[in-house]
Design a protein around this motif. Sequence first.
Motif, PDB file in Angstrom:
ATOM      1  N   ILE A  95       0.827  -1.209   0.000  1.00 57.58           N
ATOM      2  CA  ILE A  95       0.000   0.000   0.000  1.00 57.58           C
ATOM      3  C   ILE A  95       0.863   1.262   0.000  1.00 57.58           C
ATOM      4  CG2 ILE A  95      -1.638   1.342   1.401  1.00 57.58           C
ATOM      5  CD1 ILE A  95      -2.820  -1.416   2.286  1.00 57.58           C
ATOM      6  N   THR A  96       1.950   1.258   0.746  1.00 63.59           N
ATOM      7  CA  THR A  96       2.782   2.467   0.825  1.00 63.59           C
ATOM      8  C   THR A  96       3.646   2.685  -0.408  1.00 63.59           C
ATOM      9  OG1 THR A  96       4.506   1.312   2.075  1.00 63.59           O
ATOM     10  CG2 THR A  96       2.872   2.553   3.344  1.00 63.59           C
ATOM     11  N   ASP A  97       4.099   1.614  -1.057  1.00 65.60           N
ATOM     12  CA  ASP A  97       4.967   1.791  -2.222  1.00 65.60           C
ATOM     13  C   ASP A  97       4.865   0.599  -3.170  1.00 65.60           C
ATOM     14  OD1 ASP A  97       6.825   2.701  -4.033  1.00 65.60           O
ATOM     15  OD2 ASP A  97       8.495   2.775  -2.614  1.00 65.60           O
ATOM     16  N   PRO A  98       3.759   0.493  -3.896  1.00 64.88           N
ATOM     17  CA  PRO A  98       3.583  -0.654  -4.788  1.00 64.88           C
ATOM     18  C   PRO A  98       4.645  -0.748  -5.879  1.00 64.88           C
ATOM     19  CG  PRO A  98       1.877   0.990  -5.165  1.00 64.88           C
ATOM     20  CD  PRO A  98       2.635   1.426  -3.958  1.00 64.88           C
ATOM     21  N   GLN A  99       5.166   0.388  -6.329  1.00 63.28           N
ATOM     22  CA  GLN A  99       6.176   0.364  -7.389  1.00 63.28           C
ATOM     23  C   GLN A  99       7.482  -0.275  -6.916  1.00 63.28           C
ATOM     24  OE1 GLN A  99       5.585   1.251 -10.632  1.00 63.28           O
ATOM     25  NE2 GLN A  99       3.457   1.598 -10.029  1.00 63.28           N
ATOM     26  N   ALA A 100       7.773  -0.193  -5.617  1.00 64.83           N
ATOM     27  CA  ALA A 100       8.985  -0.830  -5.084  1.00 64.83           C
ATOM     28  C   ALA A 100       8.831  -2.345  -5.062  1.00 64.83           C
ATOM     29  CB  ALA A 100       9.289  -0.316  -3.680  1.00 64.83           C
ATOM     30  N   VAL A 101       7.596  -2.809  -4.916  1.00 59.70           N
ATOM     31  CA  VAL A 101       7.335  -4.246  -4.892  1.00 59.70           C
ATOM     32  C   VAL A 101       7.285  -4.806  -6.304  1.00 59.70           C
ATOM     33  CG1 VAL A 101       5.665  -6.034  -4.223  1.00 59.70           C
ATOM     34  CG2 VAL A 101       6.092  -4.088  -2.692  1.00 59.70           C
ATOM     35  N   GLU A 102       6.572  -4.114  -7.166  1.00 62.00           N
ATOM     36  CA  GLU A 102       6.415  -4.568  -8.551  1.00 62.00           C
ATOM     37  C   GLU A 102       6.565  -3.370  -9.492  1.00 62.00           C
ATOM     38  OE1 GLU A 102       3.054  -6.529 -11.436  1.00 62.00           O
ATOM     39  OE2 GLU A 102       2.869  -6.877  -9.294  1.00 62.00           O
ATOM     40  N   PRO A 103       7.800  -3.072  -9.902  1.00 59.79           N
ATOM     41  CA  PRO A 103       8.016  -1.919 -10.785  1.00 59.79           C
ATOM     42  C   PRO A 103       7.151  -2.013 -12.044  1.00 59.79           C
ATOM     43  CG  PRO A 103      10.107  -2.769  -9.979  1.00 59.79           C
ATOM     44  CD  PRO A 103       9.046  -3.756  -9.563  1.00 59.79           C
ATOM     45  N   GLY A 104       6.507  -0.910 -12.363  1.00 57.98           N
ATOM     46  CA  GLY A 104       5.675  -0.865 -13.548  1.00 57.98           C
ATOM     47  C   GLY A 104       4.235  -1.293 -13.315  1.00 57.98           C
ATOM     48  N   THR A 105       3.891  -1.694 -12.100  1.00 58.55           N
ATOM     49  CA  THR A 105       2.517  -2.077 -11.826  1.00 58.55           C
ATOM     50  C   THR A 105       1.580  -0.898 -12.084  1.00 58.55           C
ATOM     51  OG1 THR A 105       0.997  -3.008 -10.188  1.00 58.55           O
ATOM     52  CG2 THR A 105       2.655  -1.495  -9.348  1.00 58.55           C
ATOM     53  N   ALA A 106       0.341  -1.186 -12.411  1.00 62.01           N
ATOM     54  CA  ALA A 106      -0.640  -0.132 -12.634  1.00 62.01           C
ATOM     55  C   ALA A 106      -1.050   0.539 -11.328  1.00 62.01           C
ATOM     56  CB  ALA A 106      -1.875  -0.711 -13.328  1.00 62.01           C
ATOM     57  N   MET A 107      -0.758  -0.097 -10.198  1.00 58.32           N
ATOM     58  CA  MET A 107      -1.103   0.476  -8.894  1.00 58.32           C
ATOM     59  C   MET A 107      -0.201   1.678  -8.634  1.00 58.32           C
ATOM     60  SD  MET A 107      -2.741  -0.190  -5.849  1.00 58.32           S
ATOM     61  CE  MET A 107      -2.466   0.090  -4.097  1.00 58.32           C
ATOM     62  N   PRO A 108      -0.804   2.869  -8.511  1.00 59.74           N
ATOM     63  CA  PRO A 108       0.022   4.061  -8.294  1.00 59.74           C
ATOM     64  C   PRO A 108       0.449   4.203  -6.844  1.00 59.74           C
ATOM     65  CG  PRO A 108      -2.278   4.672  -8.342  1.00 59.74           C
ATOM     66  CD  PRO A 108      -2.228   3.185  -8.639  1.00 59.74           C
ATOM     67  N   ASN A 109       1.506   4.955  -6.641  1.00 60.98           N
ATOM     68  CA  ASN A 109       1.920   5.312  -5.292  1.00 60.98           C
ATOM     69  C   ASN A 109       1.075   6.517  -4.889  1.00 60.98           C
ATOM     70  OD1 ASN A 109       3.125   6.215  -2.957  1.00 60.98           O
ATOM     71  ND2 ASN A 109       5.201   5.793  -3.676  1.00 60.98           N
ATOM     72  N   LEU A 110       0.197   6.328  -3.903  1.00 61.73           N
ATOM     73  CA  LEU A 110      -0.740   7.370  -3.493  1.00 61.73           C
ATOM     74  C   LEU A 110      -0.239   8.193  -2.313  1.00 61.73           C
ATOM     75  CD1 LEU A 110      -4.047   5.322  -3.794  1.00 61.73           C
ATOM     76  CD2 LEU A 110      -3.151   7.031  -5.397  1.00 61.73           C
ATOM     77  N   GLY A 111       0.981   7.934  -1.873  1.00 58.51           N
ATOM     78  CA  GLY A 111       1.522   8.680  -0.746  1.00 58.51           C
ATOM     79  C   GLY A 111       0.899   8.293   0.581  1.00 58.51           C
ATOM     80  N   VAL A 112       0.507   7.037   0.710  1.00 59.10           N
ATOM     81  CA  VAL A 112      -0.101   6.560   1.948  1.00 59.10           C
ATOM     82  C   VAL A 112       0.993   6.426   3.007  1.00 59.10           C
ATOM     83  CG1 VAL A 112      -1.414   4.685   3.025  1.00 59.10           C
ATOM     84  CG2 VAL A 112      -1.865   5.309   0.632  1.00 59.10           C
ATOM     85  N   ASP A 113       0.776   7.078   4.161  1.00 59.67           N
ATOM     86  CA  ASP A 113       1.794   6.975   5.208  1.00 59.67           C
ATOM     87  C   ASP A 113       1.649   5.647   5.954  1.00 59.67           C
ATOM     88  OD1 ASP A 113       0.231   7.218   7.737  1.00 59.67           O
ATOM     89  OD2 ASP A 113      -0.187   9.240   7.023  1.00 59.67           O
ATOM     90  N   PRO A 114       2.679   5.238   6.693  1.00 59.57           N
ATOM     91  CA  PRO A 114       2.679   3.918   7.334  1.00 59.57           C
ATOM     92  C   PRO A 114       1.506   3.659   8.296  1.00 59.57           C
ATOM     93  CG  PRO A 114       4.893   4.799   7.308  1.00 59.57           C
ATOM     94  CD  PRO A 114       3.986   5.898   6.836  1.00 59.57           C
TER      95      PRO A 114
END
Length: 128
Positions: A95-114
């Motif tokens: 939730i906090t950084d989907p791109q770090a888990v799966e680069p290029g995923t359609a899930m955007p980084n929404l800036g959700v804090d921990p």
Amino acid sequence: MNHHRILWPLLAMLPIVAAVPGCGRTTPPPVTSPDTGHPGRGAELIARYGCGSCHTVPGVDGANGLVGPPLTRFGARSYIAGELPNSAENLERWITDPQAVEPGTAMPNLGVDPIDAQDIAAYLHTLD
């Protein structure tokens, strides 16, 4: 007693049993739920962050998006995004950084804090 008559049908089945396709794992990892986090606040945060514009999320008004996968029965799932075992820690990470888990995923980084991610994860794990 002719042992060949007994063993031959069993030996003939070995190639069939060995050829059954699998997903590489015999048992999916256990689903865990968070020990901390506030599910009620998580539902509010799902609405606030706009998760429902992409996902269908039961119990969240207006969360009926069709871009991402529906999050129905999320608590019963074995994996997050097909990448991570479904644990509280992994879901918070996703939730906090989907791109770090799966680069290029359609899930955007929404800036959700921990803390918000912890509460969102707590809510999603109630959906089973």
